[in-house]
Design a protein around this motif. Structure first.
Motif, PDB file in Angstrom:
ATOM      1  N   LYS A  21      31.230 -28.789 -61.150  1.00  0.00           N
ATOM      2  CA  LYS A  21      31.526 -30.128 -60.655  1.00  0.00           C
ATOM      3  C   LYS A  21      31.117 -31.153 -61.703  1.00  0.00           C
ATOM      4  O   LYS A  21      30.314 -30.863 -62.590  1.00  0.00           O
ATOM      5  CB  LYS A  21      30.771 -30.397 -59.356  1.00  0.00           C
ATOM      6  CG  LYS A  21      31.202 -29.526 -58.212  1.00  0.00           C
ATOM      7  CD  LYS A  21      30.384 -29.815 -56.982  1.00  0.00           C
ATOM      8  CE  LYS A  21      30.784 -28.898 -55.851  1.00  0.00           C
ATOM      9  NZ  LYS A  21      29.950 -29.108 -54.667  1.00  0.00           N
ATOM     10  N   ILE A  22      31.669 -32.348 -61.605  1.00  0.00           N
ATOM     11  CA  ILE A  22      31.338 -33.404 -62.551  1.00  0.00           C
ATOM     12  C   ILE A  22      30.459 -34.424 -61.852  1.00  0.00           C
ATOM     13  O   ILE A  22      30.838 -34.996 -60.844  1.00  0.00           O
ATOM     14  CB  ILE A  22      32.608 -34.043 -63.121  1.00  0.00           C
ATOM     15  CG1 ILE A  22      33.400 -32.994 -63.893  1.00  0.00           C
ATOM     16  CG2 ILE A  22      32.257 -35.220 -64.018  1.00  0.00           C
ATOM     17  CD1 ILE A  22      34.667 -33.478 -64.493  1.00  0.00           C
ATOM     18  N   LYS A  23      29.279 -34.637 -62.417  1.00  0.00           N
ATOM     19  CA  LYS A  23      28.307 -35.560 -61.845  1.00  0.00           C
ATOM     20  C   LYS A  23      28.433 -36.896 -62.562  1.00  0.00           C
ATOM     21  O   LYS A  23      28.406 -36.954 -63.797  1.00  0.00           O
ATOM     22  CB  LYS A  23      26.907 -34.983 -62.019  1.00  0.00           C
ATOM     23  CG  LYS A  23      25.819 -35.789 -61.366  1.00  0.00           C
ATOM     24  CD  LYS A  23      24.514 -35.017 -61.261  1.00  0.00           C
ATOM     25  CE  LYS A  23      23.898 -34.714 -62.583  1.00  0.00           C
ATOM     26  NZ  LYS A  23      22.523 -34.218 -62.482  1.00  0.00           N
ATOM     27  N   ILE A  24      28.571 -37.975 -61.790  1.00  0.00           N
ATOM     28  CA  ILE A  24      28.689 -39.313 -62.357  1.00  0.00           C
ATOM     29  C   ILE A  24      27.585 -40.188 -61.786  1.00  0.00           C
ATOM     30  O   ILE A  24      27.007 -39.876 -60.752  1.00  0.00           O
ATOM     31  CB  ILE A  24      30.073 -39.936 -62.080  1.00  0.00           C
ATOM     32  CG1 ILE A  24      30.379 -39.924 -60.589  1.00  0.00           C
ATOM     33  CG2 ILE A  24      31.147 -39.235 -62.881  1.00  0.00           C
ATOM     34  CD1 ILE A  24      31.661 -40.602 -60.216  1.00  0.00           C
ATOM     35  N   PHE A  25      27.308 -41.266 -62.466  1.00  0.00           N
ATOM     36  CA  PHE A  25      26.248 -42.173 -62.060  1.00  0.00           C
ATOM     37  C   PHE A  25      26.855 -43.491 -61.625  1.00  0.00           C
ATOM     38  O   PHE A  25      27.920 -43.897 -62.082  1.00  0.00           O
ATOM     39  CB  PHE A  25      25.258 -42.358 -63.208  1.00  0.00           C
ATOM     40  CG  PHE A  25      24.677 -41.056 -63.670  1.00  0.00           C
ATOM     41  CD1 PHE A  25      23.624 -40.483 -62.997  1.00  0.00           C
ATOM     42  CD2 PHE A  25      25.215 -40.392 -64.760  1.00  0.00           C
ATOM     43  CE1 PHE A  25      23.098 -39.268 -63.401  1.00  0.00           C
ATOM     44  CE2 PHE A  25      24.701 -39.173 -65.172  1.00  0.00           C
ATOM     45  CZ  PHE A  25      23.638 -38.619 -64.492  1.00  0.00           C
ATOM     46  N   HIS A  26      26.168 -44.181 -60.733  1.00  0.00           N
ATOM     47  CA  HIS A  26      26.685 -45.414 -60.155  1.00  0.00           C
ATOM     48  C   HIS A  26      26.624 -46.568 -61.145  1.00  0.00           C
ATOM     49  O   HIS A  26      25.787 -46.597 -62.055  1.00  0.00           O
ATOM     50  CB  HIS A  26      25.876 -45.786 -58.918  1.00  0.00           C
ATOM     51  CG  HIS A  26      26.114 -44.874 -57.763  1.00  0.00           C
ATOM     52  ND1 HIS A  26      27.207 -44.982 -56.946  1.00  0.00           N
ATOM     53  CD2 HIS A  26      25.400 -43.830 -57.290  1.00  0.00           C
ATOM     54  CE1 HIS A  26      27.149 -44.051 -56.014  1.00  0.00           C
ATOM     55  NE2 HIS A  26      26.059 -43.326 -56.203  1.00  0.00           N
ATOM     56  N   SER A  27      27.492 -47.532 -60.930  1.00  0.00           N
ATOM     57  CA  SER A  27      27.459 -48.769 -61.707  1.00  0.00           C
ATOM     58  C   SER A  27      26.639 -49.812 -60.950  1.00  0.00           C
ATOM     59  O   SER A  27      26.127 -49.548 -59.862  1.00  0.00           O
ATOM     60  CB  SER A  27      28.882 -49.259 -61.936  1.00  0.00           C
ATOM     61  OG  SER A  27      29.516 -49.461 -60.697  1.00  0.00           O
ATOM     62  N   VAL A  55      39.057 -34.946 -61.119  1.00  0.00           N
ATOM     63  CA  VAL A  55      38.409 -33.915 -61.931  1.00  0.00           C
ATOM     64  C   VAL A  55      39.373 -33.310 -62.941  1.00  0.00           C
ATOM     65  O   VAL A  55      39.027 -33.109 -64.101  1.00  0.00           O
ATOM     66  CB  VAL A  55      37.788 -32.829 -61.029  1.00  0.00           C
ATOM     67  CG1 VAL A  55      37.369 -31.632 -61.838  1.00  0.00           C
ATOM     68  CG2 VAL A  55      36.604 -33.394 -60.292  1.00  0.00           C
ATOM     69  N   LYS A  56      40.598 -33.028 -62.533  1.00  0.00           N
ATOM     70  CA  LYS A  56      41.558 -32.380 -63.425  1.00  0.00           C
ATOM     71  C   LYS A  56      41.846 -33.256 -64.645  1.00  0.00           C
ATOM     72  O   LYS A  56      41.899 -32.778 -65.781  1.00  0.00           O
ATOM     73  CB  LYS A  56      42.848 -32.094 -62.667  1.00  0.00           C
ATOM     74  CG  LYS A  56      43.878 -31.350 -63.467  1.00  0.00           C
ATOM     75  CD  LYS A  56      45.127 -31.081 -62.662  1.00  0.00           C
ATOM     76  CE  LYS A  56      46.163 -30.375 -63.495  1.00  0.00           C
ATOM     77  NZ  LYS A  56      47.424 -30.189 -62.776  1.00  0.00           N
ATOM     78  N   ARG A  57      41.999 -34.551 -64.415  1.00  0.00           N
ATOM     79  CA  ARG A  57      42.288 -35.486 -65.511  1.00  0.00           C
ATOM     80  C   ARG A  57      41.085 -35.628 -66.452  1.00  0.00           C
ATOM     81  O   ARG A  57      41.245 -35.667 -67.676  1.00  0.00           O
ATOM     82  CB  ARG A  57      42.658 -36.836 -64.906  1.00  0.00           C
ATOM     83  CG  ARG A  57      42.964 -37.912 -65.898  1.00  0.00           C
ATOM     84  CD  ARG A  57      43.487 -39.139 -65.181  1.00  0.00           C
ATOM     85  NE  ARG A  57      42.635 -39.554 -64.072  1.00  0.00           N
ATOM     86  CZ  ARG A  57      41.601 -40.389 -64.215  1.00  0.00           C
ATOM     87  NH1 ARG A  57      41.290 -40.857 -65.384  1.00  0.00           N
ATOM     88  NH2 ARG A  57      40.885 -40.723 -63.161  1.00  0.00           N
ATOM     89  N   VAL A  58      39.889 -35.648 -65.886  1.00  0.00           N
ATOM     90  CA  VAL A  58      38.690 -35.844 -66.691  1.00  0.00           C
ATOM     91  C   VAL A  58      38.351 -34.608 -67.499  1.00  0.00           C
ATOM     92  O   VAL A  58      37.875 -34.701 -68.626  1.00  0.00           O
ATOM     93  CB  VAL A  58      37.521 -36.272 -65.778  1.00  0.00           C
ATOM     94  CG1 VAL A  58      36.204 -36.237 -66.515  1.00  0.00           C
ATOM     95  CG2 VAL A  58      37.772 -37.658 -65.230  1.00  0.00           C
ATOM     96  N   ARG A  59      38.607 -33.420 -66.956  1.00  0.00           N
ATOM     97  CA  ARG A  59      38.317 -32.180 -67.693  1.00  0.00           C
ATOM     98  C   ARG A  59      39.073 -32.110 -69.015  1.00  0.00           C
ATOM     99  O   ARG A  59      38.557 -31.596 -70.001  1.00  0.00           O
ATOM    100  CB  ARG A  59      38.682 -30.963 -66.845  1.00  0.00           C
ATOM    101  CG  ARG A  59      37.637 -30.631 -65.846  1.00  0.00           C
ATOM    102  CD  ARG A  59      37.874 -29.261 -65.271  1.00  0.00           C
ATOM    103  NE  ARG A  59      37.050 -29.055 -64.097  1.00  0.00           N
ATOM    104  CZ  ARG A  59      35.746 -28.780 -64.164  1.00  0.00           C
ATOM    105  NH1 ARG A  59      35.150 -28.661 -65.309  1.00  0.00           N
ATOM    106  NH2 ARG A  59      35.063 -28.621 -63.061  1.00  0.00           N
TER     107      ARG A  59
END
Length: 64
Positions: A21-27, A55-59
């Motif tokens: 999974k891709i973990k992101i942080f808040h703005s 996720v597919k686009r970011v990978r």
């Protein structure tokens, strides 16, 4: 054709977990914190996982 480079700016803003999974942080965390409630600031500190539709686009962008 040369290899595709990964987007370094995106790699600095997200992390891939062990399960893939891709973990992101808040703005909205870095400044103007005196206007925000303690509850809001506490929740903004917690990381979030990226939605499956992105996720597919970011990978493709963060591949090494």
């Amino acid at each position: 054709m040369p290899k595709m480079k990964s987007k370094r700016a995106l790699l600095k803003r997200c992390k891939v977990t062990g399960s893939g999974k891709i973990k992101i942080f808040h703005s909205h965390v870095s400044h103007l914190s005196h206007n925000k409630s303690t509850k809001q600031k506490r929740h903004l500190r917690m990381p979030n996982t990226m939605s499956n539709s992105d996720v597919k686009r970011v990978r493709i962008l963060i591949q090494k």
